[in-house]
Design a protein around this motif. Structure first.
Motif, PDB file in Angstrom:
ATOM      1  N   ASP A  58      39.891  52.816 141.618  1.00  0.00           N
ATOM      2  CA  ASP A  58      41.216  52.600 141.651  1.00  0.00           C
ATOM      3  C   ASP A  58      42.264  53.859 141.358  1.00  0.00           C
ATOM      4  O   ASP A  58      43.292  54.201 141.926  1.00  0.00           O
ATOM      5  N   GLU A 118      45.781  53.983 143.201  1.00  0.00           N
ATOM      6  CA  GLU A 118      46.642  52.689 142.823  1.00  0.00           C
ATOM      7  C   GLU A 118      46.870  52.901 141.263  1.00  0.00           C
ATOM      8  O   GLU A 118      47.749  52.174 140.801  1.00  0.00           O
ATOM      9  N   VAL A 119      46.195  53.561 140.375  1.00  0.00           N
ATOM     10  CA  VAL A 119      46.524  53.670 138.919  1.00  0.00           C
ATOM     11  C   VAL A 119      46.483  55.229 138.811  1.00  0.00           C
ATOM     12  O   VAL A 119      45.802  56.159 138.909  1.00  0.00           O
ATOM     13  N   TYR A 138      38.357  56.815 127.653  1.00  0.00           N
ATOM     14  CA  TYR A 138      38.337  56.976 129.159  1.00  0.00           C
ATOM     15  C   TYR A 138      39.180  57.952 129.959  1.00  0.00           C
ATOM     16  O   TYR A 138      38.872  58.614 130.795  1.00  0.00           O
ATOM     17  N   ARG A 139      40.499  57.892 129.245  1.00  0.00           N
ATOM     18  CA  ARG A 139      41.622  58.866 129.778  1.00  0.00           C
ATOM     19  C   ARG A 139      40.889  60.351 129.726  1.00  0.00           C
ATOM     20  O   ARG A 139      41.207  61.060 130.512  1.00  0.00           O
ATOM     21  N   VAL A 157      28.937  49.331 137.986  1.00  0.00           N
ATOM     22  CA  VAL A 157      30.092  49.395 138.708  1.00  0.00           C
ATOM     23  C   VAL A 157      31.400  49.812 137.781  1.00  0.00           C
ATOM     24  O   VAL A 157      31.335  49.637 136.673  1.00  0.00           O
ATOM     25  N   ASP A 158      32.256  50.657 138.599  1.00  0.00           N
ATOM     26  CA  ASP A 158      33.329  51.150 137.815  1.00  0.00           C
ATOM     27  C   ASP A 158      34.630  51.163 138.483  1.00  0.00           C
ATOM     28  O   ASP A 158      34.978  51.871 139.401  1.00  0.00           O
ATOM     29  N   ARG A 159      35.273  49.895 138.407  1.00  0.00           N
ATOM     30  CA  ARG A 159      36.609  49.640 139.303  1.00  0.00           C
ATOM     31  C   ARG A 159      37.819  50.376 138.824  1.00  0.00           C
ATOM     32  O   ARG A 159      38.522  50.779 139.874  1.00  0.00           O
ATOM     33  N   LEU A 160      37.758  50.965 137.722  1.00  0.00           N
ATOM     34  CA  LEU A 160      38.962  51.629 137.113  1.00  0.00           C
ATOM     35  C   LEU A 160      38.992  53.211 137.930  1.00  0.00           C
ATOM     36  O   LEU A 160      40.055  53.694 138.454  1.00  0.00           O
TER      37      LEU A 160
END
Lengths: 119, 164
Positions: free
Chosen positions: A106, A111-112, A88-89, A100-103
Motif C-alpha cells: 500500500d 495509499e498510505v 517499520y517506519r 505477505v506484506d500488505r503495508l
C-alpha cells in the motif's frame, strides 16, 4: 489461611513461567516483529497472573492490584504498537519467513504515507 | 458543559479512588466525591473521549461480556504463543495483513487495536482510516475480507453495540 497462600503461590509461579517463556521467545524468534508478539502477550499474561496470585496471599491489596492489572493491560499493547510502528517506519527488516506484506504494497501504491508525521 | 463526559470521568475517578483506598469510611467517600467531581469539571469540560459511548442497559451487558471474551482470548493467545516458542521447529508463518473495521469512534478503534494486540498471534502495526495493518504470526489467509472475519469480527460485534 494456609490454603489461600498455596493457591496464590501456584498462580504466581504460573505467572513466572509465562514470563520465562516470553523471554525464551525473545531469543528464539527471527525478527523484531515476531519478538514483539511473544514479548507483549507473555509479559502481559505473566504480570497479570503474578498480581492475581498476590490477591490470594494479601487479600487486603485487592483494589490496588486490580488497578495495576488495568494499567498493565492498557499500557503494554500501546507501547508495543508504537515500538513496532516506528520500527517499520524506520525500515527494520522483516524475516525471510514472512509470507505477505500488505503495508509495503500500500505504501508503494501511494495509499498510505510512508512517513507519518503524527507520531 | 457536556454532562456525559464529566459524568463518566467522575464515575471512573471515584472508582479508582475507592479501589486505591480499600476502605469505605465516611471521610474517604466524601473527599472522593468532591475531588472526583471537581477534576473533570476543570479538565474535561471540552473533551470528547466518551462522547460516542452508549449508556443503554444493552451496552453495559455487552461491556461485561466483552471483558470475558477478552480474558478468554488472552489465555488462548498465551497458550498458542507458548506452543510456538517451545516447539523445536519454531512453527511460524509471519506476515502483515490488512483488515477493515466498521467502527467509527476513535475510542472504539483504540480498544479494538489493543485487543487485537493482546490476542492470538496478532498485533496492530498501523491504523490508516478504516484499515488496520496487522502482523500475524501464522498467516492463514492473505485476503482482506477473510482476515477481517478471522481477526476483527469477534471483537467488533461487541464494540459496535457499546460505541456505535
Amino acid at each position: 489461611m494456609e490454603i489461600l497462600k498455596i493457591i496464590g503461590a501456584v498462580i504466581t509461579l504460573m505467572g513466572s513461567i509465562a514470563l520465562f517463556l516470553g523471554a525464551l521467545g525473545l531469543v528464539r524468534m527471527p525478527d523484531l516483529y515476531n519478538r514483539i508478539q511473544t514479548g507483549t502477550k507473555a509479559s502481559t499474561f505473566g504480570t497479570v497472573l503474578t498480581l492475581l496470585g498476590l490477591i490470594f496471599i494479601f487479600p487486603g491489596w485487592v483494589g490496588k492490584l486490580f488497578i495495576l492489572m488495568l494499567f498493565v493491560g492498557i499500557s503494554n499493547p500501546v507501547s508495543s504498537h508504537v515500538l513496532a510502528r516506528n520500527a517499520y517506519r524506520y525500515g527494520v527488516p522483516l524475516s525471510d519467513k514472512t509470507t505477505v506484506d500488505r503495508l509495503a504494497e500500500d505504501i508503494e501504491n501511494k495509499e498510505v504515507e510512508p512517513v507519518n508525521n503524527a507520531l | 458543559m457536556n454532562v456525559k463526559n464529566i459524568g463518566i470521568s467522575f464515575v471512573i475517578l471515584f472508582g479508582f479512588w475507592l479501589l486505591l483506598n480499600g476502605t469505605f469510611t465516611t471521610p474517604i467517600i466524601v473527599t472522593g466525591l468532591i475531588v472526583s467531581l471537581i477534576i473533570p469539571m476543570f479538565f474535561c469540560a471540552r473533551c470528547d473521549v466518551f462522547a460516542d459511548m452508549r449508556l443503554t442497559p444493552k451496552a453495559f451487558l455487552y461491556t461485561f461480556i466483552y471483558l470475558f471474551v477478552f480474558a478468554f482470548e488472552l489465555v488462548k493467545a498465551n497458550l498458542d504463543v507458548t506452543r510456538r516458542v517451545i516447539s523445536p521447529k519454531l512453527p511460524i508463518n509471519p506476515g502483515i495483513v490488512k483488515v477493515k473495521t466498521k467502527l467509527k469512534s476513535k475510542m472504539a478503534r483504540m480498544i479494538l487495536a489493543n485487543s487485537i494486540t493482546l490476542t492470538p498471534g496478532t498485533f496492530t502495526l498501523a491504523i490508516e482510516k478504516k484499515y488496520l495493518y496487522i502482523h500475524w504470526i501464522d498467516v492463514q489467509d492473505k485476503d482482506v475480507e477473510a482476515a477481517t472475519k478471522e481477526i476483527v469480527q469477534k471483537f467488533e460485534k461487541y464494540l459496535e453495540v457499546i460505541y456505535g
